[in-house]
Design a protein around this motif. Sequence first.
Motif, PDB file in Angstrom:
ATOM      1  N   LEU A 320      48.903 144.205 -38.963  1.00  0.00           N
ATOM      2  CA  LEU A 320      50.091 144.799 -38.343  1.00  0.00           C
ATOM      3  C   LEU A 320      50.988 145.437 -39.407  1.00  0.00           C
ATOM      4  CD1 LEU A 320      51.839 145.375 -35.869  1.00  0.00           C
ATOM      5  CD2 LEU A 320      52.896 143.111 -36.168  1.00  0.00           C
ATOM      6  N   ALA A 321      51.200 144.737 -40.507  1.00  0.00           N
ATOM      7  CA  ALA A 321      52.046 145.299 -41.578  1.00  0.00           C
ATOM      8  C   ALA A 321      51.452 146.618 -42.082  1.00  0.00           C
ATOM      9  CB  ALA A 321      52.171 144.291 -42.721  1.00  0.00           C
ATOM     10  N   SER A 322      50.122 146.664 -42.197  1.00  0.00           N
ATOM     11  CA  SER A 322      49.467 147.887 -42.690  1.00  0.00           C
ATOM     12  C   SER A 322      49.680 149.038 -41.707  1.00  0.00           C
ATOM     13  CB  SER A 322      47.961 147.664 -42.876  1.00  0.00           C
ATOM     14  OG  SER A 322      47.761 146.588 -43.731  1.00  0.00           O
ATOM     15  N   LYS A 323      49.543 148.737 -40.419  1.00  0.00           N
ATOM     16  CA  LYS A 323      49.714 149.795 -39.402  1.00  0.00           C
ATOM     17  C   LYS A 323      51.168 150.290 -39.370  1.00  0.00           C
ATOM     18  CE  LYS A 323      45.642 150.419 -37.754  1.00  0.00           C
ATOM     19  NZ  LYS A 323      44.966 151.685 -38.079  1.00  0.00           N
ATOM     20  N   ILE A 324      52.101 149.374 -39.521  1.00  0.00           N
ATOM     21  CA  ILE A 324      53.516 149.781 -39.524  1.00  0.00           C
ATOM     22  C   ILE A 324      53.788 150.685 -40.731  1.00  0.00           C
ATOM     23  CG2 ILE A 324      55.877 148.914 -39.859  1.00  0.00           C
ATOM     24  CD1 ILE A 324      55.063 146.458 -38.160  1.00  0.00           C
ATOM     25  N   ALA A 325      53.237 150.299 -41.870  1.00  0.00           N
ATOM     26  CA  ALA A 325      53.455 151.118 -43.077  1.00  0.00           C
ATOM     27  C   ALA A 325      52.794 152.490 -42.918  1.00  0.00           C
ATOM     28  CB  ALA A 325      52.895 150.385 -44.296  1.00  0.00           C
ATOM     29  N   GLU A 326      51.615 152.492 -42.289  1.00  0.00           N
ATOM     30  CA  GLU A 326      50.866 153.756 -42.127  1.00  0.00           C
ATOM     31  C   GLU A 326      51.622 154.734 -41.213  1.00  0.00           C
ATOM     32  OE1 GLU A 326      46.880 153.034 -40.713  1.00  0.00           O
ATOM     33  OE2 GLU A 326      46.723 155.076 -39.899  1.00  0.00           O
ATOM     34  N   HIS A 327      52.145 154.216 -40.111  1.00  0.00           N
ATOM     35  CA  HIS A 327      52.762 155.104 -39.115  1.00  0.00           C
ATOM     36  C   HIS A 327      54.264 155.271 -39.296  1.00  0.00           C
ATOM     37  CE1 HIS A 327      49.128 155.775 -36.868  1.00  0.00           C
ATOM     38  NE2 HIS A 327      48.874 154.484 -36.952  1.00  0.00           N
ATOM     39  N   GLY A 328      54.876 154.402 -40.087  1.00  0.00           N
ATOM     40  CA  GLY A 328      56.315 154.518 -40.316  1.00  0.00           C
ATOM     41  C   GLY A 328      57.113 153.913 -39.188  1.00  0.00           C
ATOM     42  N   ILE A 329      58.355 153.570 -39.473  1.00  0.00           N
ATOM     43  CA  ILE A 329      59.143 152.839 -38.477  1.00  0.00           C
ATOM     44  C   ILE A 329      59.567 153.718 -37.308  1.00  0.00           C
ATOM     45  CG2 ILE A 329      59.980 151.086 -40.111  1.00  0.00           C
ATOM     46  CD1 ILE A 329      62.618 152.606 -40.194  1.00  0.00           C
ATOM     47  N   GLU A 330      59.375 155.025 -37.419  1.00  0.00           N
ATOM     48  CA  GLU A 330      59.703 155.898 -36.285  1.00  0.00           C
ATOM     49  C   GLU A 330      58.563 155.929 -35.272  1.00  0.00           C
ATOM     50  OE1 GLU A 330      62.647 156.809 -35.803  1.00  0.00           O
ATOM     51  OE2 GLU A 330      63.143 156.007 -37.779  1.00  0.00           O
ATOM     52  N   ASN A 331      57.435 155.362 -35.646  1.00  0.00           N
ATOM     53  CA  ASN A 331      56.281 155.445 -34.757  1.00  0.00           C
ATOM     54  C   ASN A 331      55.651 154.080 -34.507  1.00  0.00           C
ATOM     55  OD1 ASN A 331      54.511 156.704 -33.110  1.00  0.00           O
ATOM     56  ND2 ASN A 331      53.585 158.013 -34.683  1.00  0.00           N
ATOM     57  N   PHE A 332      56.515 153.131 -34.140  1.00  0.00           N
ATOM     58  CA  PHE A 332      56.049 151.762 -33.903  1.00  0.00           C
ATOM     59  C   PHE A 332      55.008 151.680 -32.801  1.00  0.00           C
ATOM     60  CE2 PHE A 332      60.042 149.715 -35.735  1.00  0.00           C
ATOM     61  CZ  PHE A 332      59.362 149.273 -36.850  1.00  0.00           C
ATOM     62  N   ASP A 333      55.190 152.489 -31.749  1.00  0.00           N
ATOM     63  CA  ASP A 333      54.279 152.369 -30.604  1.00  0.00           C
ATOM     64  C   ASP A 333      52.833 152.614 -31.028  1.00  0.00           C
ATOM     65  OD1 ASP A 333      56.506 151.897 -29.201  1.00  0.00           O
ATOM     66  OD2 ASP A 333      56.512 153.748 -28.033  1.00  0.00           O
ATOM     67  N   GLN A 334      52.652 153.650 -31.833  1.00  0.00           N
ATOM     68  CA  GLN A 334      51.305 153.967 -32.315  1.00  0.00           C
ATOM     69  C   GLN A 334      50.766 152.816 -33.179  1.00  0.00           C
ATOM     70  OE1 GLN A 334      49.743 156.649 -31.335  1.00  0.00           O
ATOM     71  NE2 GLN A 334      47.870 156.258 -32.520  1.00  0.00           N
ATOM     72  N   ALA A 335      51.621 152.324 -34.047  1.00  0.00           N
ATOM     73  CA  ALA A 335      51.204 151.228 -34.934  1.00  0.00           C
ATOM     74  C   ALA A 335      50.774 150.013 -34.108  1.00  0.00           C
ATOM     75  CB  ALA A 335      52.355 150.852 -35.869  1.00  0.00           C
ATOM     76  N   VAL A 336      51.569 149.682 -33.104  1.00  0.00           N
ATOM     77  CA  VAL A 336      51.274 148.500 -32.280  1.00  0.00           C
ATOM     78  C   VAL A 336      49.993 148.715 -31.476  1.00  0.00           C
ATOM     79  CG1 VAL A 336      52.074 147.238 -30.223  1.00  0.00           C
ATOM     80  CG2 VAL A 336      53.615 147.590 -32.156  1.00  0.00           C
ATOM     81  N   GLN A 337      49.845 149.900 -30.903  1.00  0.00           N
ATOM     82  CA  GLN A 337      48.627 150.159 -30.107  1.00  0.00           C
ATOM     83  C   GLN A 337      47.374 150.027 -30.965  1.00  0.00           C
ATOM     84  OE1 GLN A 337      49.081 153.970 -28.143  1.00  0.00           O
ATOM     85  NE2 GLN A 337      50.968 153.269 -27.198  1.00  0.00           N
ATOM     86  N   GLU A 338      47.428 150.586 -32.167  1.00  0.00           N
ATOM     87  CA  GLU A 338      46.233 150.513 -33.036  1.00  0.00           C
ATOM     88  C   GLU A 338      46.008 149.076 -33.517  1.00  0.00           C
ATOM     89  OE1 GLU A 338      46.143 153.512 -36.079  1.00  0.00           O
ATOM     90  OE2 GLU A 338      46.634 155.102 -34.639  1.00  0.00           O
ATOM     91  N   TYR A 339      47.107 148.374 -33.837  1.00  0.00           N
ATOM     92  CA  TYR A 339      46.966 146.966 -34.255  1.00  0.00           C
ATOM     93  C   TYR A 339      46.334 146.155 -33.128  1.00  0.00           C
ATOM     94  CZ  TYR A 339      48.345 142.128 -34.029  1.00  0.00           C
ATOM     95  OH  TYR A 339      48.313 140.774 -33.813  1.00  0.00           O
TER      96      TYR A 339
END
Length: 375
Positions: A320-339
């Motif tokens: 999850l931390a990696s996905k958040i860093a990859e997508h940035g805090i403006e794009n949490f939804d994408q990070a969460v979906q991929e995680y």
Amino acid sequence: MTAPTIAIIGGGPCGLTLARLLECKGIDYVVYERDESENSNRAGGSLDIHPETGQHALREGGLFDEFKRYARYDDTVFTLADNFGKRLVKVGQGRDAPEIDRSDLRKILLDSIPKDKIKWGHTLTSATVGEDNLPVLQFANGNLLSGFKLVVGADGAWSKVRNVITQATPQYSGTSYLESKIGLENPLYETIASNAGAGMFLSMGPEKLIVTQRQGDGSYRNYFGLQVPEDFFRNGTVDLQDVEATRRLLLSDYYADWSDEHKDLIRHATDLRPWALYTLSTEDLGWKSVPGFTLIGDAAHLAIPNGEGVNLAMTDSFKLASKIAEHGIENFDQAVQEYEADMFPRGIATIADGKGMGEVMFSGDSKAFLELMGL
Ligand SMILES: Cc1cc2nc3c(=O)[nH]c(=O)nc-3n(C[C@H](O)[C@H](O)[C@H](O)COP(=O)(O)OP(=O)(O)OC[C@H]3O[C@@H](n4cnc5c(N)ncnc54)[C@H](O)[C@@H]3O)c2cc1C
């Protein structure tokens, strides 16, 4: 005051691992934990930390050297016996899965984040979606907090964050452990140290088992595994405050045909504590992502203990931390979906594995257990 970007609910192994990884990446967060302080919860035994999962997360957090100060490489030994005390197999020497006490792991993680990033005495009672479509958190201490962009439920088996995402509820597995302790001062200590030795000593009999596990201070924890009703330790059948009566009940009704070596573990048992084992179902995973919320660790995929729980929990934190860093805090939804898409198969596999292992362990069929373990 502006709310932190991410609220992590629960300061267990996975909540704190996520906190450490976000700290390393410079991403704003806060942890809310129900314990009153870092010293108020001494629960939990020894955990083996695996290279590709738990160890990997610690390495990513720059904590592996600190981990090695506590890690016990001589406790990787696994001994299997039957209920007569006959040793069937002894393996695991040199395995790269060192043991660490849960309290030591927590200390390493806590020391790695600023003290003001963890809010003790915060028991979440409910999580909801506010009118601005952002999360709202109600705590038992009266605090009602909002403004977070993402709430991560790392609040274990009975997660309150889970309720916003899915209706899934843990189900009782039909089995419970009664945990007990043999401390260094216990008259049985020298005997158990010589009989059980290092690592984990598992004794299997029909419908019952005993797990004996050496801890960091040299003491032993014993888990008496029983197939009993869900409320067995609460319905008055057994009063754990009355240690003598509990010992008598175990000896007469559950372990009467076990060896004296095993019965001694009961006769000298202290510090009794019940663990009814619950699990989510494989069908529970696969929910549609809910903006602003996600789950990690036991909150996401509670399983019957199979030696992987904490390792998978820390893997979730890393992913999850990696996905958040990859997508940035403006794009949490994408990070969460991929995680979540990545986590679901992992969670389903561990729930199925825990169920299978539980069934075999309580069957008393040591041959089937060894096959399952690939031994
Ligand atoms: C008897 C037993 C033996 C086990 N043995 C092993 C083992 O040998 N190896 C292994 O890998 N796994 C083992 N497990 C599983 C392992 O303990 C879990 O998988 C692991 O602890 C999950 O970590 P977590 O951080 O997700 O949850 P937890 O460890 O449950 O941590 C959750 C945290 O959230 C806090 N919290 C809970 N509710 C709230 C709330 N409402 N508000 C705020 N905070 C809250 C809790 O106080 C806690 O600090 C065992 C489990 C049991 C029951």
